[in-house]
Design a protein around this motif. Structure first.
Motif, PDB file in Angstrom:
ATOM      1  N   SER A   1      11.305  -0.282  -4.691  1.00 23.77           N
ATOM      2  CA  SER A   1      10.080   0.256  -4.094  1.00 23.77           C
ATOM      3  C   SER A   1      10.278   1.696  -3.626  1.00 23.77           C
ATOM      4  O   SER A   1       9.338   2.499  -3.652  1.00 23.77           O
ATOM      5  CB  SER A   1       9.632  -0.621  -2.916  1.00 23.77           C
ATOM      6  N   LEU A   2      11.500   2.035  -3.210  1.00 28.16           N
ATOM      7  CA  LEU A   2      11.778   3.398  -2.753  1.00 28.16           C
ATOM      8  C   LEU A   2      11.578   4.396  -3.884  1.00 28.16           C
ATOM      9  O   LEU A   2      10.939   5.441  -3.704  1.00 28.16           O
ATOM     10  CB  LEU A   2      13.202   3.479  -2.205  1.00 28.16           C
ATOM     11  N   ILE A   3      12.121   4.081  -5.070  1.00 31.22           N
ATOM     12  CA  ILE A   3      11.974   4.982  -6.215  1.00 31.22           C
ATOM     13  C   ILE A   3      10.514   5.052  -6.657  1.00 31.22           C
ATOM     14  O   ILE A   3       9.986   6.133  -6.963  1.00 31.22           O
ATOM     15  CB  ILE A   3      12.866   4.512  -7.390  1.00 31.22           C
TER      16      ILE A   3
ATOM     17  N   VAL B   1       6.123   8.894 -14.656  1.00 32.95           N
ATOM     18  CA  VAL B   1       7.231   8.325 -15.434  1.00 32.95           C
ATOM     19  C   VAL B   1       8.232   7.654 -14.507  1.00 32.95           C
ATOM     20  O   VAL B   1       8.775   6.575 -14.826  1.00 32.95           O
ATOM     21  CB  VAL B   1       7.911   9.423 -16.275  1.00 32.95           C
ATOM     22  N   LEU B   2       8.480   8.262 -13.350  1.00 30.27           N
ATOM     23  CA  LEU B   2       9.403   7.669 -12.386  1.00 30.27           C
ATOM     24  C   LEU B   2       8.884   6.318 -11.893  1.00 30.27           C
ATOM     25  O   LEU B   2       9.665   5.370 -11.726  1.00 30.27           O
ATOM     26  CB  LEU B   2       9.602   8.631 -11.216  1.00 30.27           C
ATOM     27  N   MET B   3       7.590   6.198 -11.696  1.00 30.58           N
ATOM     28  CA  MET B   3       7.014   4.906 -11.305  1.00 30.58           C
ATOM     29  C   MET B   3       7.221   3.868 -12.407  1.00 30.58           C
ATOM     30  O   MET B   3       7.499   2.705 -12.138  1.00 30.58           O
ATOM     31  CB  MET B   3       5.527   5.056 -10.994  1.00 30.58           C
ATOM     32  N   TRP B   4       7.077   4.284 -13.650  1.00 30.71           N
ATOM     33  CA  TRP B   4       7.278   3.368 -14.785  1.00 30.71           C
ATOM     34  C   TRP B   4       8.724   2.882 -14.848  1.00 30.71           C
ATOM     35  O   TRP B   4       8.984   1.704 -15.131  1.00 30.71           O
ATOM     36  CB  TRP B   4       6.882   4.081 -16.069  1.00 30.71           C
ATOM     37  N   LEU B   5       9.659   3.771 -14.544  1.00 28.75           N
ATOM     38  CA  LEU B   5      11.077   3.429 -14.641  1.00 28.75           C
ATOM     39  C   LEU B   5      11.617   2.735 -13.396  1.00 28.75           C
ATOM     40  O   LEU B   5      12.699   2.131 -13.449  1.00 28.75           O
ATOM     41  CB  LEU B   5      11.898   4.702 -14.884  1.00 28.75           C
TER      42      LEU B   5
ATOM     43  N   SER C   1       7.840   4.583  -4.841  1.00 27.96           N
ATOM     44  CA  SER C   1       7.068   5.324  -3.839  1.00 27.96           C
ATOM     45  C   SER C   1       7.357   6.822  -3.926  1.00 27.96           C
ATOM     46  O   SER C   1       6.450   7.649  -3.753  1.00 27.96           O
ATOM     47  CB  SER C   1       7.392   4.803  -2.435  1.00 27.96           C
ATOM     48  N   PHE C   2       8.612   7.164  -4.219  1.00 29.93           N
ATOM     49  CA  PHE C   2       8.933   8.576  -4.419  1.00 29.93           C
ATOM     50  C   PHE C   2       8.210   9.119  -5.643  1.00 29.93           C
ATOM     51  O   PHE C   2       7.703  10.250  -5.634  1.00 29.93           O
ATOM     52  CB  PHE C   2      10.446   8.762  -4.576  1.00 29.93           C
ATOM     53  N   GLY C   3       8.143   8.310  -6.697  1.00 28.63           N
ATOM     54  CA  GLY C   3       7.398   8.714  -7.885  1.00 28.63           C
ATOM     55  C   GLY C   3       5.927   8.918  -7.585  1.00 28.63           C
ATOM     56  O   GLY C   3       5.299   9.874  -8.069  1.00 28.63           O
ATOM     57  N   ALA C   4       5.353   8.029  -6.771  1.00 27.79           N
ATOM     58  CA  ALA C   4       3.947   8.167  -6.399  1.00 27.79           C
ATOM     59  C   ALA C   4       3.727   9.444  -5.594  1.00 27.79           C
ATOM     60  O   ALA C   4       2.725  10.154  -5.786  1.00 27.79           O
ATOM     61  CB  ALA C   4       3.497   6.950  -5.594  1.00 27.79           C
ATOM     62  N   ALA C   5       4.656   9.747  -4.677  1.00 27.89           N
ATOM     63  CA  ALA C   5       4.553  10.981  -3.890  1.00 27.89           C
ATOM     64  C   ALA C   5       4.646  12.208  -4.802  1.00 27.89           C
ATOM     65  O   ALA C   5       3.899  13.184  -4.632  1.00 27.89           O
ATOM     66  CB  ALA C   5       5.656  11.017  -2.834  1.00 27.89           C
ATOM     67  N   LEU C   6       5.550  12.156  -5.785  1.00 30.66           N
ATOM     68  CA  LEU C   6       5.696  13.262  -6.726  1.00 30.66           C
ATOM     69  C   LEU C   6       4.416  13.438  -7.544  1.00 30.66           C
ATOM     70  O   LEU C   6       3.950  14.566  -7.778  1.00 30.66           O
ATOM     71  CB  LEU C   6       6.886  12.989  -7.646  1.00 30.66           C
ATOM     72  N   ALA C   7       3.822  12.319  -7.953  1.00 31.85           N
ATOM     73  CA  ALA C   7       2.567  12.378  -8.704  1.00 31.85           C
ATOM     74  C   ALA C   7       1.452  12.968  -7.844  1.00 31.85           C
ATOM     75  O   ALA C   7       0.635  13.763  -8.320  1.00 31.85           O
ATOM     76  CB  ALA C   7       2.184  10.986  -9.194  1.00 31.85           C
TER      77      ALA C   7
ATOM     78  N   TRP D   1       0.812  -1.221   0.000  1.00 32.81           N
ATOM     79  CA  TRP D   1       0.000   0.000   0.000  1.00 32.81           C
ATOM     80  C   TRP D   1       0.849   1.277   0.000  1.00 32.81           C
ATOM     81  O   TRP D   1       0.315   2.388   0.030  1.00 32.81           O
ATOM     82  CB  TRP D   1      -0.917   0.020   1.227  1.00 32.81           C
ATOM     83  N   MET D   2       2.159   1.140  -0.039  1.00 30.55           N
ATOM     84  CA  MET D   2       3.027   2.300   0.144  1.00 30.55           C
ATOM     85  C   MET D   2       2.836   3.372  -0.921  1.00 30.55           C
ATOM     86  O   MET D   2       2.857   4.573  -0.625  1.00 30.55           O
ATOM     87  CB  MET D   2       4.493   1.850   0.172  1.00 30.55           C
ATOM     88  N   ALA D   3       2.650   2.965  -2.185  1.00 28.47           N
ATOM     89  CA  ALA D   3       2.513   3.961  -3.257  1.00 28.47           C
ATOM     90  C   ALA D   3       1.284   4.831  -3.042  1.00 28.47           C
ATOM     91  O   ALA D   3       1.339   6.063  -3.165  1.00 28.47           O
ATOM     92  CB  ALA D   3       2.450   3.266  -4.610  1.00 28.47           C
ATOM     93  N   PHE D   4       0.154   4.196  -2.735  1.00 30.92           N
ATOM     94  CA  PHE D   4      -1.070   4.973  -2.535  1.00 30.92           C
ATOM     95  C   PHE D   4      -0.953   5.870  -1.308  1.00 30.92           C
ATOM     96  O   PHE D   4      -1.411   7.015  -1.319  1.00 30.92           O
ATOM     97  CB  PHE D   4      -2.271   4.037  -2.399  1.00 30.92           C
ATOM     98  N   THR D   5      -0.328   5.364  -0.251  1.00 35.97           N
ATOM     99  CA  THR D   5      -0.131   6.176   0.947  1.00 35.97           C
ATOM    100  C   THR D   5       0.770   7.369   0.663  1.00 35.97           C
ATOM    101  O   THR D   5       0.491   8.501   1.084  1.00 35.97           O
ATOM    102  CB  THR D   5       0.475   5.321   2.075  1.00 35.97           C
TER     103      THR D   5
END
Length: 397
Positions: free
Chosen positions: A304-306, A296-300, A308-314, A254-258
């Motif tokens: 999980s750290l990268i 794009v960061l999530m795609w690349l 999740s950072f992409g999800a936060a940026l989004a 659930w980390m990306a959504f959080t």
């Protein structure tokens, strides 16, 4: 001209004015959130129905929300925005009572699930009246230059309550069963009704002063389209990030959504004033670029750290795209049509979620879950073209 300190004081005054309305939104969506994770368990385990019926019961609310958006907006304009919120809260109480009635008939599963389905539909309509009326009410209580704050803070309350409702609902259901969900749905809106009873209402505009549905639709069309395109990124993370994390063996799933949700709420808290200060379209253009970068960061991502950072940026980017374009929608209409305008504008999000989820699911099934985020980024990027059109036409007018 006011100096900076007085501007801060004015912002605090706006927040104080809007707090009771935000409480109504918070409760309205908490009672939705508490049911979401446990409804499938109740329908499948307690009533014995298959996944099709589970989906039918869960989806009834969202279908009713979409169908009732324009009605809710028109009602708020003609009867008063406060009355729209009150009507929504009463509808939520009725939904809770229908939940309770369905529990009294669990020995007749078909009748029980039919009543539960009706309750879900009533709650969907209530949600439309609460959120549409609340935004219109807030816009009527504060100056027009604070429209972005109203839309951003209402959205933040909605998002926070949905996130809060899930774990609360799970605990309630595990402890006492679905009856606690039904009682929560029926009782919480009653408390808010007492809370907002003494709040000042905004007088409705009289008949003959309202624009036609077609006129308001033309005014809201481009901001609504931009919001719908940007919401596909939100849809991708909401529906498919946990599956993607599971496929990649990343934990917690659930980390990306959080991360998305926390970044969104943080951005709206600290930067919710930007659309009012610099213009909704300008702010939306900057933040949609941030949202695309996160997707794009999530795609690349290979960790999980990268991801999740992409999800936060989004989430940070999406946070001000929706209220920024909402400011454009409100600015394109007259105050007497603000409820209808926000109803139509919000319906674009409903449509995006209804089309985006199966569309992205098809892509994930045929190309792979990673591709969902690339395709989502491409669709979100189209928002920039819509925003540029709004900026161009705004400068010419």
């Amino acid at each position: 001209m006011s100096d900076f300190p007085s501007g801060k004081s004015e912002s605090s005054s706006v927040l104080v004015t809007l707090m009771p309305i935000m409480a109504a939104v918070l409760v309205g969506f908490v009672i939705i959130g508490v049911a979401l994770p446990v409804l499938p368990l109740h329908v499948h385990d307690d009533l014995g129905f298959d996944t099709f019926v589970v989906g039918l019961v869960a989806g009834a609310q969202f279908a009713a929300s979409l169908v009732s958006r324009i009605w809710a907006g028109s009602y708020s304009d003609r009867r008063g925005a406060k009355q729209g919120v009150v009507t929504g809260l009463i509808g939520a109480v009725a939904a809770g009572l229908l939940y309770l009635l369905s529990l009294m008939l669990v020995n007749m599963p078909v009748l029980s699930v039919a009543i539960l389905l009706t309750g879900r539909a009533v709650l969907g309509g209530a949600e439309s009246f609460i959120i549409t009326g609340a935004v219109a009410w807030g816009l009527g209580l504060v100056d027009r230059e604070h429209a972005g704050k109203v839309i951003a803070w209402a959205g933040t309350a909605m998002f926070a309550s949905m996130a809060l409702g899930g774990p609360v609902g799970t605990v309630l259901y595990t402890s006492t069963g679905f009856i606690s969900i039904a009682l929560t749905t029926a009782l919480l809106p009653l408390i808010v009704l007492l809370y907002i009873a003494r709040m000042p209402a905004v007088a409705p505009h009289q008949h003959g002063e309202h624009s036609s549905l077609a006129t308001v639709m033309r005014a809201v069309w481009w901001p609504g389209l931009g919001a719908a395109l940007a919401s596909i990124g939100y849809c991708a993370i909401l529906a498919f990030s946990s599956l993607f994390y599971t496929e990649m063996h990343w934990h917690p799933v659930w980390m990306a959504f959080t991360a998305f949700g926390l970044a969104l709420m943080l951005a709206r808290t600290v930067a919710g004033h930007l659309p009012d200060r610099f213009g909704g379209a300008r702010v939306a253009l900057v933040f949609v670029v941030i949202q695309v970068a996160g997707m794009v960061l999530m795609w690349l991502a290979r960790t999980s750290l990268i991801a999740s950072f992409g999800a936060a940026l989004a989430g940070f980017g999406y946070s001000l795209v929706y209220p920024g374009l909402g400011v454009e929608a409100v600015s394109a209409t007259t105050p007497k049509n603000r409820g209808l305008a926000m109803g139509i504008y919000t319906a674009f999000l409903d449509i995006a979620m209804a089309i985006g989820s199966p569309g992205l699911g098809w892509i994930g099934g045929h190309i792979g879950l990673r591709a969902v985020f690339l395709f989502g980024a491409m669709v979100v990027a189209c928002t920039a073209a819509v925003v540029c059109r709004l900026l161009f036409t705004g400068e010419r007018s």
